[in-house]
Design an enzyme around this catalytic site. Structure first.
Site, PDB file in Angstrom:
ATOM      1  N   GLY A  37       0.823  -1.198   0.000  1.00  0.00           N
ATOM      2  CA  GLY A  37       0.000   0.000   0.000  1.00  0.00           C
ATOM      3  C   GLY A  37       0.856   1.248   0.000  1.00  0.00           C
ATOM      4  O   GLY A  37       2.014   1.228   0.398  1.00  0.00           O
ATOM      5  N   GLU A  38       0.278   2.310  -0.507  1.00  0.00           N
ATOM      6  CA  GLU A  38       1.001   3.564  -0.491  1.00  0.00           C
ATOM      7  C   GLU A  38      -0.016   4.669  -0.299  1.00  0.00           C
ATOM      8  O   GLU A  38      -1.118   4.624  -0.837  1.00  0.00           O
ATOM      9  CB  GLU A  38       1.741   3.768  -1.811  1.00  0.00           C
ATOM     10  N   GLY A  39       0.362   5.629   0.488  1.00  0.00           N
ATOM     11  CA  GLY A  39      -0.573   6.724   0.717  1.00  0.00           C
ATOM     12  C   GLY A  39       0.181   7.987   1.021  1.00  0.00           C
ATOM     13  O   GLY A  39       1.412   8.028   0.944  1.00  0.00           O
ATOM     14  N   GLY A  40      -0.575   9.006   1.348  1.00  0.00           N
ATOM     15  CA  GLY A  40       0.041  10.285   1.620  1.00  0.00           C
ATOM     16  C   GLY A  40       1.010  10.204   2.783  1.00  0.00           C
ATOM     17  O   GLY A  40       1.988  10.936   2.867  1.00  0.00           O
TER      18      GLY A  40
ATOM     19  N   VAL B  49       3.307   1.109   2.851  1.00  0.00           N
ATOM     20  CA  VAL B  49       3.105  -0.040   3.722  1.00  0.00           C
ATOM     21  C   VAL B  49       3.641  -1.286   3.021  1.00  0.00           C
ATOM     22  O   VAL B  49       3.363  -1.505   1.843  1.00  0.00           O
ATOM     23  CB  VAL B  49       1.617  -0.233   4.053  1.00  0.00           C
TER      24      VAL B  49
ATOM     25  N   LYS C 127       4.980  -0.005   8.148  1.00  0.00           N
ATOM     26  CA  LYS C 127       4.599   1.258   7.537  1.00  0.00           C
ATOM     27  C   LYS C 127       5.748   2.237   7.697  1.00  0.00           C
ATOM     28  O   LYS C 127       6.162   2.540   8.818  1.00  0.00           O
ATOM     29  CB  LYS C 127       3.345   1.776   8.244  1.00  0.00           C
TER      30      LYS C 127
ATOM     31  N   ASP D  58      -7.883   9.057  14.267  1.00  0.00           N
ATOM     32  CA  ASP D  58      -7.946   9.062  12.802  1.00  0.00           C
ATOM     33  C   ASP D  58      -8.834   7.917  12.324  1.00  0.00           C
ATOM     34  O   ASP D  58      -8.450   7.156  11.447  1.00  0.00           O
ATOM     35  CB  ASP D  58      -6.528   8.958  12.226  1.00  0.00           C
TER      36      ASP D  58
END
Lengths: 188, 747
Positions: free
Chosen positions: B97-100, B104, B120, B213
Site C-alpha cells: 500500500g502507499e498513501g500520503g 506499507v 509502515k 484518525d
C-alpha cells in the site's frame, strides 16, 4: 490514506495569497527527484534529462488533464521551477565541490561565451549566486528568472502567476537576463 | 522595485528595440536626462542583452547533457525498489500500500518469532526523533490493548536513513465501506459490523488510547469462518506522527497524514491538540456510520479543503449536516437507486429506514459539543443494538428550546449560504427551472410522490399555457424545499421570509411542515399573532393530510386564538373542527375535539353537535389491554364536556378516572395538571371547596413550574399547546375560585 491531491492543494492555498509555492515546494521537490531517479533507472545511461521537461512531466503526473485551470497550472509551475532550481543546485554543488575541493567560483569570460566555456555545474552555481543577489534588490525579477530558466515557463504562465501583463513579464525578463549575464562574467 | 529602478527598466526596454549602438546612445542621452552614471550602466547592460538569452539557453542545454540530474540521490522513495532488504529486524517482502503518509509493506520478522507483519514507513519530512519518542510514550498503553477487532501495533523505530516506521499486525482486508458495498450488505448487516468497530474503539479507550484518525481506510474487513471481521488499524500512530499543528503545516497534515478532514471532529479542526479526548473518536465513528448508511460523509471532504481553512473550521463548528434520510432524499434518482441497491433495498424503503431513530442516532454522535454526543463507544453500540432490537432509542430530537438557544447565539454570524439561497432564487428562471427539475427528481421518490407529481404536472400543464405561472409554480416548489431545509437548520426568520412569498396554491407537503414549524416557533415565543396566521394557513392548505396531524393543528390554533382572545375566530375554528371530524370513531380524535372546542362555554347547538363525540368515548367499552396505556385519559374530553353542561358530578367522576389511572401520562405531564384543575373546578361548583383546594394546588404547581422557563416545543410527554391549554384552564379556575370566595365569604 489518500494521495495528496495537488489540485486541491493548489486551490486550497491559492486562497491564502502566495503561500502556494512555499507549501508545494516539499511536495514537488520530492516528486521531481523521484521522477528524475525513476527516469534514469528506466532509461539507463546515455539518455539525458531536460529539467524543464521533467517539470512538465511532474505536472502531468501530479495534476494532469484533470485540471485545466491556468491559474493552478501557473502556481504549480512556479513552485516546480523553484524545486528544480534547488535540485540542480544541490547536485551541482556536490559535483563542483568534488572537483574543486571547495575553492571559489570563477566567473565567465564574456569572449568565451560561445565556446561553451566553463563546466556546466559551475555555470549553474554562478547563475544561482546571481539570482540570490538579484533577489535582494528585486525579488520579482529574480522570480521570473527562476521560472523562465529552471521551469521553462512561458511569459503567459508567468503573467498569470504574478498577476501582471505578458508585456511586463517580457520587459522584466529582458532586463533581468542582461543583468544576470553581466553578473556572471568577468569585469572587462 | 523602486521608481528609479522602474524608470531605468523602461528606458532599457525602449533602448533595446533600437538597432545600432549610436541610436541607443543618443536615445539614452535624452532619456537619462543628464544622468551620466545611469546612461553608462544602461549602455553596459545593453551590450549584454543580445547574448543573454543565448547564454542561458546554452547552459540549460548543457544541463541536459550533464549528469546533474542523474546523480540525484533518490531519497524520497528509497524503499521503492527495496523489497528484500532489511529494515531493523524486518525483511521487506512486498509493497502492499502507499498513501500520503507513507508506504506499507508486508514484511517478515524472523526473531524472536517468525511471522508476517505490516510495516509502515512514514514519509520524509517528519521529525523522526519526536515521532519515535511520542510512540514510545504510547507503547505501554498500546501493549495493553488486546481485542480481536484491533490490529496490534507491535513496534516502531527509525530506518537507517532516519525515517520513522511502525510495525503492525498484518491485516489482509478491504476498507469497511468498500466491503459493505461490494457485498451489498443490508442495513442490519452494516450496523452489525459497525457495532463490532464500536466495541474495538471502546476497548482502546478503556486502555487509554485514542485513535484520532478513525475512517474507512483504517478499518479493514476480512472474512473469517465466523463471518466478516472488521479490524481497526493504526491505533496510536496518529498521535505519534501528529505534529503540533500550525496553519502553515495544516495542509500538509490534512493531505499527507490525515487525507481528508471529512472525518475530523470540530475540536480536532480547531487544532488545539491537547484538547482531544475519546469523544473525538465518537464523532469520527458517527461520520463512519453516516457513510455506511448513506454512502456519503456528512460534509464532502474535498469541498471542505476547497473552502479554505477558516471556512472549513466554521463548517465543522457551526453547520449541522443534513440528516442521513435527508441526504439520501436529495440524491439524484439514479444515485439513490444505486445506493439503495447496494443495501439490497429500494429508495423508499431506504429513506423510511433512515428516517427517525437512525437519523437521531447519527446526529447525536455528530453533535458539535462533545458533551452532547454519546459519551462512550459502548453507548453508541448499545443504542444501535436497541434500534436493531426494535427497542426505543435514547437519542431524541434536540429540544426546540435548545435549538432556539443555539439560534440566538449564532444569530450574529451572517450565513453566506442563506444569502446564496436568496440570490439563487432571485436569479430568475434559469435557476428556478433547474430547481424545478431537481425537485421533480427528488419528489419522485418522496413518500408522497404521486401527489407531488400530479401537482407538478398540473403546474407544468397550467404553465404551458402561461409561462409566468409556470415560473411561479417552479419557484414556489423550490422555495418550499429550501424553507424546509432552513427550518431544519433553525433558521426560522429566513424560512418565514421565504414562505411568505409562496402563493397558497403552490404550497406543498414540505411547505406545510415548514409553516407548522414556523408557527410553533412563534407560539413558544408567545408571538400569537404571527403564529395564528401561520396555523391558519396550515389548516387552509392542508385538507388532505392524515386526520391525526390535522387534529393537532386544530389544537395548536385553538390555544393560539384563545391566547389572542379572538373569540370570533375561535368560534369559527371549533365549528370547522367539529365539521371536519364529525363521525370519527377514533377515541383520541374525539377526545381532542371535545377538549379543544370547549375552551370557552358552548351554546346549546354546539353542545348538541358535540354529543356524538362523547358517545364515541363512552359507548365503547375500554379495552383492558389498551386501558394499560392511554385510553383512560380520553375521558378528559368527556369530563370537559360534562363540566360545560353543568354536570359537575359526572365531570368530577371522569376526572377522577383519569387521575386514578396515571398510566403512561408521565409524571408532571400537562394532562395531570389539567385533570387536577378541572376536578377542582367541578368541586368548587359542587360547593366542595375543601376538596377542590388540594387538586387546584397540585395543578397550579405543575403549571407554574412549567412556565418558569420558556416552553419547549415538547418535553417528551406534553407539547407546548398542552401546557397552554392547562394554563388557559388554570386562569379560568383561578377566577372561579376568587369569584366563589367573593360570593360566599361565609363558606
Amino acid at each position: 490514506m489518500l494521495e495528496p491531491d495537488v489540485t486541491l492543494l493548489l486551490q486550497f492555498l491559492g486562497k491564502d495569497d502566495g503561500r502556494a509555492s512555499n507549501e508545494l515546494l516539499p511536495l514537488l521537490y520530492a516528486e521531481l527527484r523521484r521522477l528524475a531517479g525513476a527516469r534514469m533507472r528506466r532509461e539507463k545511461a546515455g539518455h539525458t534529462l531536460q529539467p524543464t521537461a521533467l517539470v512538465h512531466e511532474a505536472w502531468m503526473r501530479m495534476v494532469g488533464e484533470t485540471d485545466r485551470t491556468w491559474a493552478n497550472r501557473a502556481h504549480f509551475f512556479a513552485a516546480a521551477s523553484e524545486s528544480m532550481r534547488r535540485i540542480l543546485i544541490e547536485s551541482a554543488r556536490r559535483k563542483s565541490r568534488i572537483k574543486r575541493g571547495g575553492g571559489g567560483l570563477v566567473k565567465i569570460n564574456l569572449d568565451d561565451l560561445d565556446l561553451a566555456a566553463g563546466e556546466v555545474d559551475d555555470n549553474i552555481l554562478l547563475i544561482d549566486e546571481a539570482i540570490e543577489e538579484l533577489e535582494k534588490s528585486d525579488p520579482e525579477k529574480a522570480g521570473i528568472v527562476v521560472m523562465k530558466f529552471f521551469g521553462g515557463m512561458t511569459n503567459q504562465e508567468i503573467a498569470q502567476h504574478l498577476g501582471v501583463t505578458e508585456r511586463t513579464v517580457e520587459r522584466h525578463w529582458a532586463y533581468a537576463r542582461a543583468w544576470l549575464l553581466r553578473a556572471v562574467t568577468k569585469e572587462q | 522595485m523602486n521608481s528609479k529602478q522602474e524608470q531605468e527598466e523602461l528606458i532599457f526596454d525602449q533602448a533595446r528595440e533600437l538597432k545600432s549602438l549610436a541610436e541607443q546612445s543618443s536615445f539614452l542621452e535624452q532619456a537619462c536626462n543628464g544622468d551620466a552614471e545611469m546612461k553608462r550602466r544602461l549602455l553596459e547592460l545593453l551590450s549584454f542583452e543580445p547574448k543573454a538569452q543565448r547564454f542561458l539557453d546554452g547552459v540549460m542545454g548543457k544541463v541536459k547533457d550533464s549528469h546533474l540530474l542523474e546523480e540525484i540521490p533518490d531519497a524520497p522513495d528509497e524503499f521503492d525498489d527495496q523489497v528484500g532488504t532489511m529494515v531493523g529486524r524486518y525483511k521487506l517482502l512486498e509493497k502492499i500500500g502507499e498513501g500520503g503518509c507513507g508506504s506499507v509493506y508486508m514484511a517478515e520478522q524472523t526473531e524472536p518469532v517468525r511471522r508476517r507483519v505490516a510495516l509502515k514507513i512514514i514519509k520524509l519530512g517528519m521529525d523522526t526523533k519526536s515521532v519515535v519518542a511520542r510512540f514510545d510514550a504510547e507503547r505501554q498503553a498500546l501493549a495493553l490493548m488486546d481485542h480481536p477487532n484491533i490490529a496490534r501495533v507491535l513496534d516502531a523505530g527509525a530506518t537507517e536513513t532516519g525515517r520513522p516506521y511502525f510495525v503492525m499486525e498484518l491485516v489482509r482486508g478491504f476498507k469497511i465501506t468498500e466491503y459493505c458495498d461490494a457485498n451489498q450488505l443490508t442495513m442490519p448487516q452494516r450496523l452489525g459490523l459497525f457495532i463490532q468497530v464500536c466495541h474495538a474503539v471502546q476497548h482502546a479507550h478503556q486502555k487509554g488510547v485514542i485513535h484520532r484518525d478513525i475512517k474507512p481506510s483504517n478499518i479493514l474487513v476480512s472474512v473469517h469462518d465466523s463471518g466478516p471481521m472488521p479490524k481497526v488499524i493504526d491505533f496510536g500512530i496518529a498521535k505519534a506522527i501528529e505534529e503540533p499543528l500550525t496553519d502553515l503545516t495544516l495542509f500538509t497534515a490534512y493531505s499527507q497524514l490525515i487525507g481528508t478532514p471529512a472525518y475530523m471532529s470540530p475540536e480536532q479542526a480547531e487544532m488545539r491538540g491537547s484538547d482531544i479526548d475519546t469523544r473525538s473518536d465518537i464523532y469520527s465513528l458517527g461520520v463512519l456510520l453516516y457513510e455506511l448508511l448513506t454512502g456519503k460523509t456528512p460534509f464532502d471532504g474535498q469541498e471542505l479543503i476547497r473552502s479554505g481553512l477558516d471556512n472549513l473550521r466554521h463548517t465543522l463548528r457551526e453547520q449541522y449536516p443534513q440528516r442521513p434520510s435527508t441526504m439520501v432524499t436529495t440524491m439524484q434518482g439514479n444515485e439513490l437507486q444505486a445506493t439503495a441497491k447496494r443495501r439490497q433495498s429500494e429508495p423508499l424503503k431506504l429513506i423510511s429506514a433512515l428516517n427517525g431513530d437512525l437519523d437521531w442516532i447519527v446526529m447525536k454522535a455528530l453533535e458539535k459539543e462533545r458533551q452532547r454526543r454519546y459519551q462512550t463507544a459502548n453507548a453508541l453500540a448499545m443504542e444501535i443494538q436497541r434500534y436493531l432490537d426494535h427497542e426505543p432509542v435514547l437519542a431524541r430530537p434536540p429540544s426546540r428550546f435548545y435549538r432556539l438557544r443555539k439560534l440566538v447565539r449564532r444569530n450574529q454570524i451572517a450565513f453566506a449560504a442563506a444569502a446564496a439561497v436568496f440570490l439563487a432564487l432571485a436569479a430568475g428562471f434559469g435557476v428556478s427551472t433547474w430547481m424545478f427539475f431537481r425537485e421533480r427528481e427528488a419528489t419522485k421518490i418522496a413518500v408522497d410522490a404521486k401527489e407531488h407529481e400530479a401537482q407538478l404536472r398540473a403546474a407544468a400543464e397550467r404553465g404551458a399555457a402561461n409561462e409566468v405561472e409556470l415560473r411561479q409554480a417552479a419557484e414556489s416548489h423550490a422555495k418550499n424545499i429550501q424553507a424546509a431545509g432552513l427550518i431544519q437548520n433553525n433558521r426560522f426568520e429566513e424560512a418565514e421570509k421565504l414562505m411568505t412569498t409562496i402563493p397558497q396554491k403552490y404550497q406543498t407537503m414540505e411547505g406545510i411542515q415548514a409553516l407548522r414549524s414556523l408557527g410553533e416557533w412563534h407560539a413558544i415565543r408567545k408571538e400569537w399573532q404571527p403564529a395564528a396566521k401561520l396555523f391558519d394557513l396550515v389548516l387552509k392548505v392542508n385538507q388532505s393530510e392524515a386526520t391525526y396531524y390535522s387534529s393537532l393543528d386544530y389544537a395548536r390554533q385553538a390555544c393560539t386564538l384563545m391566547k389572542l382572545k379572538d373569540a370570533a375566530a375561535y368560534e369559527t375554528l371549533r365549528q370547522d373542527m367539529i365539521r371536519r371530524f364529525a363521525g370519527t370513531t377514533e377515541r383520541h380524535i374525539a377526545d381532542r375535539v371535545l377538549r379543544y372546542s370547549l375552551l370557552s362555554p358552548p351554546d346549546a347547538k354546539l353542545s348538541e353537535r358535540l354529543s356524538p363525540f362523547v358517545g364515541c368515548l363512552t359507548n365503547q367499552p375500554i379495552n383492558p389491554a389498551s386501558f394499560a396505556d392511554d385510553s383512560a385519559w380520553h375521558y378528559l374530553g368527556v369530563a370537559m364536556y360534562e363540566y360545560r353542561q353543568g354536570q359537575y358530578a359526572d365531570g368530577a367522576n371522569y376526572c377522577q378516572k383519569c387521575l386514578n389511572y396515571i398510566g403512561r401520562a408521565g409524571p408532571g405531564s400537562a394532562r395531570i395538571a389539567v385533570a387536577n384543575i378541572l376536578l377542582a373546578m367541578c368541586d368548587v361548583q359542587l360547593g366542595r371547596k375543601d376538596d377542590a383546594q388540594p387538586h387546584f394546588a397540585d395543578g397550579k404547581d405543575l403549571v407554574d413550574q412549567k412556565f418558569k422557563t420558556p416552553l419547549p416545543a415538547t418535553d417528551g410527554f406534553s407539547s407546548w399547546f398542552d401546557w397552554i391549554y392547562a394554563r388557559i384552564l388554570l386562569d379560568e379556575a383561578e377566577s372561579l375560585m376568587t369569584c366563589e370566595n367573593y360570593i360566599s365569604p361565609g363558606h
